[in-house]
Design a protein around this motif. Structure first.
Motif, PDB file in Angstrom:
ATOM      1  N   ILE A 214       0.857  -1.799   0.116  1.00  0.00           N
ATOM      2  CA  ILE A 214      -0.223  -0.535  -0.214  1.00  0.00           C
ATOM      3  C   ILE A 214       0.964   1.474   0.116  1.00  0.00           C
ATOM      4  CG2 ILE A 214      -1.648   1.463   1.111  1.00  0.00           C
ATOM      5  CD1 ILE A 214      -2.802  -1.714   2.421  1.00  0.00           C
ATOM      6  N   LEU A 215       2.014   0.872   0.440  1.00  0.00           N
ATOM      7  CA  LEU A 215       3.453   2.001   0.496  1.00  0.00           C
ATOM      8  C   LEU A 215       3.803   2.664  -0.227  1.00  0.00           C
ATOM      9  CD1 LEU A 215       4.684   2.343   4.334  1.00  0.00           C
ATOM     10  CD2 LEU A 215       3.164   3.705   3.839  1.00  0.00           C
ATOM     11  N   GLU A 216       3.766   1.423  -1.101  1.00  0.00           N
ATOM     12  CA  GLU A 216       3.840   1.430  -2.512  1.00  0.00           C
ATOM     13  C   GLU A 216       3.016   2.292  -3.243  1.00  0.00           C
ATOM     14  OE1 GLU A 216       7.732   2.058  -3.358  1.00  0.00           O
ATOM     15  OE2 GLU A 216       7.978   1.919  -1.031  1.00  0.00           O
TER      16      GLU A 216
ATOM     17  N   ALA B  45       7.995   2.001   8.494  1.00  0.00           N
ATOM     18  CA  ALA B  45       8.096   1.723   7.531  1.00  0.00           C
ATOM     19  C   ALA B  45       7.927   3.262   6.185  1.00  0.00           C
ATOM     20  CB  ALA B  45       7.689   0.623   6.875  1.00  0.00           C
ATOM     21  N   TYR B  46       8.218   3.262   5.090  1.00  0.00           N
ATOM     22  CA  TYR B  46       7.607   4.182   4.723  1.00  0.00           C
ATOM     23  C   TYR B  46       8.155   3.809   2.741  1.00  0.00           C
ATOM     24  CZ  TYR B  46      13.083   4.512   4.841  1.00  0.00           C
ATOM     25  OH  TYR B  46      14.335   4.205   4.965  1.00  0.00           O
ATOM     26  N   ASN B  47       7.634   5.110   1.588  1.00  0.00           N
ATOM     27  CA  ASN B  47       7.403   4.728   0.634  1.00  0.00           C
ATOM     28  C   ASN B  47       8.842   5.930   0.422  1.00  0.00           C
ATOM     29  OD1 ASN B  47       6.700   7.719   0.425  1.00  0.00           O
ATOM     30  ND2 ASN B  47       4.660   6.302  -0.567  1.00  0.00           N
TER      31      ASN B  47
ATOM     32  N   PHE C 142       2.846  10.225  -3.616  1.00  0.00           N
ATOM     33  CA  PHE C 142       2.134  10.654  -2.456  1.00  0.00           C
ATOM     34  C   PHE C 142       2.987  10.144  -1.283  1.00  0.00           C
ATOM     35  CE2 PHE C 142      -1.618  11.296  -3.912  1.00  0.00           C
ATOM     36  CZ  PHE C 142      -2.114  12.389  -5.036  1.00  0.00           C
ATOM     37  N   PRO C 143       4.081  10.878  -0.543  1.00  0.00           N
ATOM     38  CA  PRO C 143       4.228  10.719   0.264  1.00  0.00           C
ATOM     39  C   PRO C 143       4.055  10.392   1.454  1.00  0.00           C
ATOM     40  CG  PRO C 143       5.022  12.742   0.166  1.00  0.00           C
ATOM     41  CD  PRO C 143       4.155  12.938  -0.512  1.00  0.00           C
TER      42      PRO C 143
ATOM     43  N   LEU D 191      -0.960   4.782   9.803  1.00  0.00           N
ATOM     44  CA  LEU D 191      -0.175   5.247   8.393  1.00  0.00           C
ATOM     45  C   LEU D 191      -0.770   6.559   7.985  1.00  0.00           C
ATOM     46  CD1 LEU D 191      -0.460   3.052   4.457  1.00  0.00           C
ATOM     47  CD2 LEU D 191      -0.644   5.456   5.155  1.00  0.00           C
ATOM     48  N   LEU D 192       0.164   7.028   8.102  1.00  0.00           N
ATOM     49  CA  LEU D 192       0.443   8.987   7.248  1.00  0.00           C
ATOM     50  C   LEU D 192       0.700   9.216   5.510  1.00  0.00           C
ATOM     51  CD1 LEU D 192      -0.180  11.513   8.549  1.00  0.00           C
ATOM     52  CD2 LEU D 192       2.346  11.468   9.331  1.00  0.00           C
ATOM     53  N   SER D 193      -0.445   9.571   5.585  1.00  0.00           N
ATOM     54  CA  SER D 193      -0.590  10.179   3.947  1.00  0.00           C
ATOM     55  C   SER D 193      -0.016  11.357   3.836  1.00  0.00           C
ATOM     56  CB  SER D 193      -0.963   9.293   3.151  1.00  0.00           C
ATOM     57  OG  SER D 193      -2.488   9.751   3.493  1.00  0.00           O
ATOM     58  N   TYR D 194       0.159  12.287   3.072  1.00  0.00           N
ATOM     59  CA  TYR D 194       0.316  13.549   2.478  1.00  0.00           C
ATOM     60  C   TYR D 194       0.254  13.218   0.987  1.00  0.00           C
ATOM     61  CZ  TYR D 194       3.236  14.375   6.597  1.00  0.00           C
ATOM     62  OH  TYR D 194       3.342  14.681   7.899  1.00  0.00           O
TER      63      TYR D 194
END
Length: 308
Positions: free
Chosen positions: A140-142, A160-162, A147-148, A281-284
């Protein structure tokens, strides 16, 4: 049940292989350590929801979090042995069993270290992190790129992070894992701090959120260690922490300044990864087309350039 199986705890023995004193007669410090281990295991088990580990909740569940037999199943260890651990029995547990329990309980690095210390065992893989970030969540991150997006816990550890988030404020891949904590970076990392639009407000909000979350973790070593580390390293943290602020409203629109792609106005959205508060999960997402184009540029940069 075969007691000499390498993945099962072994009965306690004394010098020369003689049987150890029966349960309840061990030295007081050992008994206290076992009691602390039992309480720690119960607290970790009760915070995990069945959905987090792919188990059905069922209609008649009364136990908060997982059941003991579910932890044993996830870790492929005996139910009896795990139950005895939570009952503070005087048993010796192999490092393999502790490793399996750590993975089943989704322990992070600090919690894993605490587990092995309480059990009086040497961790065979001290660098292992059991963050509970599943393969599906990483996908999902990828998929959110450009979007970060990041998964972090209530202690602000970056789990974890993209690739866009990994380049947004600094080169996260280049940092040692123990420094991948948003609180630590906001108060100590020059490049990270330079990229945050309103640094002072951000630090105050983060410290207030951290203090509110810590109310449920005041005795836990990982939380106390982070506060001690920040207190020693940052005068700004010492000043803000002494004010005992607890969460104040803040806009979800964030301003970032990237040295190559320029200013970015992004809206922050938080999603819990389970039905109860825990890792999120934090998205921007971009506020305008300019920010969108700059995010796409950042995500498309070669790794070598992103690290400059």
């Amino acid at each position: 049940m075969t007691l000499d199986h390498p993945f099962l705890p072994q009965p306690a023995t004394g010098p020369g292989g003689a049987a150890a004193p029966p349960y309840g007669t061990a030295p007081r410090d050992d008994a206290a350590r076992r009691a602390e281990l039992a309480a720690f295991l119960r607290s970790r088990r009760e915070r995990i929801t069945p959905e987090q580990v792919g188990l059905p909740r069922g209609a008649r569940r009364r136990t908060p979090g997982l059941r003991r037999e579910e932890v044993a199943h996830l870790g492929a260890v005996g139910v009896t042995w795990y139950t005895w651990l939570e009952q503070a029995r005087d048993i010796h547990v192999s490092p393999q069993v502790l490793d399996a329990v750590a993975r089943a309980l989704l322990l992070d690095r600090a919690e894993r270290s605490h587990l092995f210390a309480l059990a009086g065992a040497v961790d065979p893989m001290p660098g292992r992190e059991c963050t509970g970030v599943t393969r599906e969540l990483r996908q999902i991150l990828e998929q959110l790129t450009p979007f970060p997006a990041v998964v972090q816990n209530s202690r602000f550890d970056i789990l974890a992070y993209n690739r866009t988030y990994g380049r947004l404020l600094c080169d996260l891949d280049a940092l040692p894992e123990e420094d991948r904590n948003c609180m630590w970076l906001a108060f100590t990392h020059p490049e990270w701090r330079a990229g945050v639009g309103d640094l002072e407000a951000t630090m105050r909000v983060m410290a207030a959120k951290f203090r509110a979350s810590m109310a449920e973790h005041v005795a836990e070593p990982a939380w106390k260690a982070l506060v001690a580390r920040l207190t020693e390293a940052s005068p700004e943290f010492r000043e803000i922490w002494a004010q005992h602020e607890v969460i104040r409203p803040v806009s979800s629109v964030k301003l970032f300044r990237h040295p190559r792609v320029g200013a970015l106005e992004l809206t922050a959205t938080s999603l819990w990864t389970g039905p109860n508060p825990g890792p999120k999960l934090l998205s921007y997402t971009p506020v305008d087309e300019t920010s969108r184009e700059r995010l796409e540029q950042l995500a498309a940069e070669p790794a070598a350039l992103a690290a400059v």
